[in-house]
Design a protein around this motif. Structure first.
Motif, mmCIF file in Angstrom:
data_model
loop_
_atom_site.group_PDB
_atom_site.id
_atom_site.type_symbol
_atom_site.label_atom_id
_atom_site.label_comp_id
_atom_site.label_asym_id
_atom_site.label_seq_id
_atom_site.Cartn_x
_atom_site.Cartn_y
_atom_site.Cartn_z
ATOM 1 N N LYS A 197 0.848 -1.191 0.000
ATOM 2 C CA LYS A 197 0.000 0.000 0.000
ATOM 3 C C LYS A 197 0.876 1.231 0.000
ATOM 4 N N PRO A 198 0.317 2.419 -0.352
ATOM 5 C CA PRO A 198 1.100 3.637 -0.289
ATOM 6 C C PRO A 198 1.598 3.900 1.133
ATOM 7 N N THR A 199 2.714 4.637 1.217
ATOM 8 C CA THR A 199 3.354 4.828 2.515
ATOM 9 C C THR A 199 2.711 5.960 3.305
ATOM 10 N N HIS A 200 1.441 5.854 3.593
ATOM 11 C CA HIS A 200 0.834 6.832 4.486
ATOM 12 C C HIS A 200 0.712 6.188 5.858
ATOM 13 N N THR A 201 0.585 6.998 6.878
ATOM 14 C CA THR A 201 0.599 6.455 8.228
ATOM 15 C C THR A 201 -0.692 6.771 8.978
ATOM 16 N N SER A 202 -1.775 7.030 8.223
ATOM 17 C CA SER A 202 -3.008 7.374 8.905
ATOM 18 C C SER A 202 -3.550 6.163 9.669
ATOM 19 N N LYS A 203 -4.314 6.469 10.749
ATOM 20 C CA LYS A 203 -4.849 5.378 11.565
ATOM 21 C C LYS A 203 -5.917 4.631 10.790
ATOM 22 N N PRO A 204 -6.041 3.323 11.048
ATOM 23 C CA PRO A 204 -7.115 2.590 10.368
ATOM 24 C C PRO A 204 -8.478 3.109 10.822
ATOM 25 N N VAL A 205 -9.405 3.225 9.875
ATOM 26 C CA VAL A 205 -10.721 3.752 10.192
ATOM 27 C C VAL A 205 -11.705 2.589 10.186
ATOM 28 N N ASP A 206 -12.549 2.568 11.199
ATOM 29 C CA ASP A 206 -13.536 1.499 11.291
ATOM 30 C C ASP A 206 -14.690 1.828 10.361
ATOM 31 N N ARG A 207 -14.831 1.104 9.267
ATOM 32 C CA ARG A 207 -15.886 1.377 8.305
ATOM 33 C C ARG A 207 -16.735 0.130 8.122
ATOM 34 N N THR A 208 -18.011 0.338 8.043
ATOM 35 C CA THR A 208 -18.883 -0.808 7.816
ATOM 36 C C THR A 208 -18.991 -1.083 6.316
ATOM 37 N N VAL A 209 -18.904 -0.007 5.518
ATOM 38 C CA VAL A 209 -18.985 -0.158 4.065
ATOM 39 C C VAL A 209 -17.574 -0.102 3.503
ATOM 40 N N PRO A 210 -17.171 -1.096 2.701
ATOM 41 C CA PRO A 210 -15.810 -1.031 2.149
ATOM 42 C C PRO A 210 -15.635 0.189 1.239
ATOM 43 N N VAL A 211 -14.501 0.846 1.383
ATOM 44 C CA VAL A 211 -14.246 2.055 0.596
ATOM 45 C C VAL A 211 -13.227 1.724 -0.473
ATOM 46 N N SER A 212 -13.492 2.179 -1.693
ATOM 47 C CA SER A 212 -12.569 1.869 -2.783
ATOM 48 C C SER A 212 -11.262 2.621 -2.576
ATOM 49 N N LYS A 213 -10.233 2.088 -3.187
ATOM 50 C CA LYS A 213 -8.906 2.706 -3.090
ATOM 51 C C LYS A 213 -8.944 4.143 -3.617
ATOM 52 N N GLU A 214 -9.728 4.353 -4.718
ATOM 53 C CA GLU A 214 -9.840 5.684 -5.321
ATOM 54 C C GLU A 214 -10.456 6.669 -4.341
ATOM 55 N N THR A 215 -11.533 6.220 -3.650
ATOM 56 C CA THR A 215 -12.203 7.100 -2.692
ATOM 57 C C THR A 215 -11.251 7.435 -1.552
ATOM 58 N N GLU A 216 -10.527 6.437 -1.105
ATOM 59 C CA GLU A 216 -9.568 6.650 -0.019
ATOM 60 C C GLU A 216 -8.514 7.676 -0.440
ATOM 61 N N CYS A 217 -8.018 7.529 -1.666
ATOM 62 C CA CYS A 217 -7.021 8.469 -2.186
ATOM 63 C C CYS A 217 -7.591 9.879 -2.241
ATOM 64 N N ARG A 218 -8.833 9.992 -2.758
ATOM 65 C CA ARG A 218 -9.454 11.311 -2.902
ATOM 66 C C ARG A 218 -9.636 11.965 -1.536
ATOM 67 N N GLU A 219 -10.050 11.172 -0.549
ATOM 68 C CA GLU A 219 -10.259 11.716 0.802
ATOM 69 C C GLU A 219 -8.938 12.184 1.407
ATOM 70 N N LYS A 220 -7.903 11.409 1.216
ATOM 71 C CA LYS A 220 -6.602 11.762 1.787
ATOM 72 C C LYS A 220 -6.041 13.021 1.122
#
Ligand SMILES: [Zn+2]
Ligand SMILES: [Zn+2]
Ligand SMILES: [Zn+2]
Length: 251
Positions: free
Chosen positions: A12-35
């Motif tokens: 995975k990319p070298t980011h160090t954000s804490k894992p987020v508890d999500r009930t709905v799986p989030v796509s990699k693209e959405t995660e990138c956009r949010e970050k």
């Protein structure tokens, strides 16, 4: 993580954000956009003074990194320009099976008389040599870029975080946000983003014969963009590269 090896990496990319508890799986693209959005917001909350001091700390590094990245795009666009000049059959000829001494092996059917001789491969050796040199230059550029990335300033403040996020996080088309955000700049400079050709969206490869084995590199028009050269009907070699041996077709 080197930005140019996104596709091939299993990590995975070298980011160090804490894992987020999500009930709905989030796509990699959405995660990138949010970050990327998070990094942008964090940067926008800095005061003018803070911006100045942060900027001072990362200015030199980011300047060098941007310069090196731009050089990579320039090399790839010249390579693309030269790859278009290759004879169409050259790809197939390269893959023709050869004997140990390099002689082309031709399958001869019983019903056919054996050929008297096999045509030698006609290649523009000058063009091929220029392309090989550019691939060497691109390889060295990638190593320099990785070296720069390793030496990035720490700790990572908002300016630096936004810079890295812009290069590292990608949209659903696999394009870095820094590339996406600079489309207007490309258009304003009269590049392909101002026209309907869509060249910048296609991505660049050091070896177009092996594009299925690697991910594209995205960048905007330079003086080596073949489409811009044809559109402007003139060519101005960029001094950062060695003088071109093969001039482009202007139309
Ligand atoms: Zn174009
Ligand atoms: Zn262009
Ligand atoms: Zn563009």
């Amino acid at each position: 993580m080197p930005f140019w090896s996104w596709k091939g990496s299993k990590t995975k990319p070298t980011h160090t954000s804490k894992p987020v508890d999500r009930t709905v799986p989030v796509s990699k693209e959405t995660e990138c956009r949010e970050k990327y959005k998070y990094a942008k917001n964090r940067y926008s909350r800095l005061s003018a003074d803070e911006r100045c001091s942060y900027q001072e700390a990362v200015k030199n590094w980011a300047g060098k990194y941007t310069e090196e990245t731009a050089l990579g795009i320039l090399i790839l666009q010249r390579l693309h320009r030269l790859q278009l000049l290759r004879p169409r059959s050259s790809k197939k000829l390269h893959r023709h099976p050869r004997g140990e001494d390099g002689e082309i092996l031709t399958k001869v059917r019983d019903s056919m008389p054996p050929p008297i001789y096999v045509e030698p491969i006609q290649e523009d050796s000058c063009l091929e040599a220029e392309m090989t040199q550019l691939r060497k230059d691109y390889w060295k550029h990638q190593l320099r870029l990785q070296e720069l990335y390793r030496g990035r300033p720490h700790p990572t403040g908002p300016t630096m975080a936004l810079f890295l996020a812009g290069h590292e996080y990608r949209n659903e088309h696999g394009q870095p946000y820094d590339f996406v955000d600079s489309q207007r700049e490309c258009a304003n400079a009269g590049g392909c983003c101002a026209r309907s050709c869509g060249c910048c969206q296609k991505g660049l490869y050091a070896n177009e014969d092996k594009k299925d084995q690697t991910s594209p590199v995205y960048g905007h028009c330079t003086l080596e963009c073949v489409c811009c050269i044809r559109f402007r009907e003139c060519y101005v070699p960029d001094g950062r590269l060695s003088p071109p041996k093969t001039k482009p077709l202007l139309r």
